[in-house]
Design a protein around this motif. Structure first.
Motif, short mmCIF file in Angstrom:
data_model
loop_
_atom_site.label_atom_id
_atom_site.label_comp_id
_atom_site.label_asym_id
_atom_site.label_seq_id
_atom_site.Cartn_x
_atom_site.Cartn_y
_atom_site.Cartn_z
N GLY A 32 0.79 -1.22 0.00
CA GLY A 32 0.00 0.00 0.00
C GLY A 32 0.82 1.27 0.00
O GLY A 32 0.34 2.33 -0.39
N ASN A 35 1.00 1.76 -3.71
CA ASN A 35 -0.26 1.90 -4.44
C ASN A 35 -1.39 1.82 -3.41
O ASN A 35 -1.62 0.77 -2.82
CB ASN A 35 -0.38 0.78 -5.48
N SER A 36 -2.08 2.94 -3.23
CA SER A 36 -3.11 2.99 -2.18
C SER A 36 -4.26 2.03 -2.42
O SER A 36 -5.01 1.71 -1.50
CB SER A 36 -3.62 4.42 -2.02
N ALA A 37 -4.41 1.53 -3.64
CA ALA A 37 -5.46 0.55 -3.91
C ALA A 37 -5.25 -0.71 -3.06
O ALA A 37 -6.22 -1.34 -2.62
CB ALA A 37 -5.50 0.19 -5.39
N TYR A 38 -3.99 -1.05 -2.81
CA TYR A 38 -3.70 -2.22 -1.97
C TYR A 38 -4.10 -1.97 -0.52
O TYR A 38 -4.59 -2.86 0.17
CB TYR A 38 -2.22 -2.61 -2.05
N THR A 39 -3.90 -0.76 -0.07
CA THR A 39 -4.31 -0.41 1.30
C THR A 39 -5.82 -0.51 1.42
O THR A 39 -6.34 -1.04 2.41
CB THR A 39 -3.84 1.01 1.66
N LYS A 40 -6.52 0.00 0.43
CA LYS A 40 -7.99 -0.07 0.45
C LYS A 40 -8.47 -1.52 0.41
O LYS A 40 -9.43 -1.88 1.09
CB LYS A 40 -8.56 0.72 -0.73
N GLU A 41 -7.80 -2.34 -0.39
CA GLU A 41 -8.17 -3.75 -0.47
C GLU A 41 -7.93 -4.44 0.88
O GLU A 41 -8.77 -5.21 1.36
CB GLU A 41 -7.38 -4.45 -1.58
N GLN A 44 -10.62 -3.43 3.31
CA GLN A 44 -11.88 -4.15 3.06
C GLN A 44 -11.81 -5.58 3.60
O GLN A 44 -12.76 -6.06 4.23
CB GLN A 44 -12.22 -4.16 1.57
N THR A 58 -4.28 0.02 8.60
CA THR A 58 -4.75 0.53 7.30
C THR A 58 -5.41 1.89 7.45
O THR A 58 -5.28 2.72 6.55
CB THR A 58 -5.71 -0.46 6.59
N ASN A 65 -2.43 8.78 3.24
CA ASN A 65 -2.69 8.91 1.80
C ASN A 65 -3.61 10.08 1.49
O ASN A 65 -3.55 10.64 0.40
CB ASN A 65 -3.31 7.63 1.24
#
Length: 184
Positions: A32, A35-41, A44, A58, A65
């Motif tokens: 993350g 790439n913040s998408a990994y943090t969001k994943e 979740q 997270t 972020n």
């Protein structure tokens, strides 16, 4: 590449779905930073499995972020949730709790620099967060660890630049000088 390898290992070799999801989320956390998408994943996954320790981390990453978001409440809410979870899950003296205090303080520091109307209250909050971080790091790592020295310098800067508390800063600076003398 690392992400794909870990996804394959944790998702395809799952012994227990919940345990696998949590481990996978923990793998996503360092990803993350890139790439913040990994943090969001990861967030979740931790939400789906009620893994509060993972959510604590997270949330402070998502706060970091979003620290420049025009809506101040977005990062502030992440940090508030993170701090509450860090204290509950890790306790008051833990590296994750210290990191949350540091990033939360950084949010207030950056806002007060970019928006002078943010005012003295923002500076006071920043100082308080940084002082909490420093106290934790001194206990965990000792007074001369490089991370503790960096944290102490943050407090010194705020005391001097924002509050003109030179005497209080001098006490902390003396501890910095001790560190420099040890290294020399």
């Amino acid at each position: 590449m690392c992400y794909k390898v870990h996804r394959k290992i944790f998702c395809e070799k799952s012994l227990d779905v919940e345990e696998s999801a949590i481990h996978y989320g923990e793998v996503l956390i360092p990803c993350g930073y890139f790439n913040s998408a990994y943090t969001k994943e990861a967030c979740q996954l931790f939400t789906d499995h009620n893994y509060k320790a993972g959510l604590a981390v997270t949330y402070y990453m998502l706060g970091e972020n979003n620290q420049y978001n025009s809506d101040f409440d977005i990062p502030k809410d992440y940090f508030m949730k993170s701090l509450q979870l860090c204290l509950a899950e890790f306790g008051p003296v833990h590296e994750n709790t210290a990191r949350c205090y540091q990033l939360y303080g950084q949010l207030f520091w950056n806002r007060s620099i970019s928006d002078p109307s943010f005012g003295v209250q923002g500076d006071k909050t920043c100082l308080s967060m940084y002082q909490h971080e420093l106290a934790i790091l001194e206990e965990l790592l000792g007074p001369n660890h490089p991370t503790t020295v960096r944290s102490r310098e943050d407090v010194i800067i705020i005391l001097e630049d924002k509050f003109s508390k030179y005497d209080e800063a001098a006490v902390l600076r003396a501890k910095q000088d001790i560190k420099e003398n040890i290294v020399s």
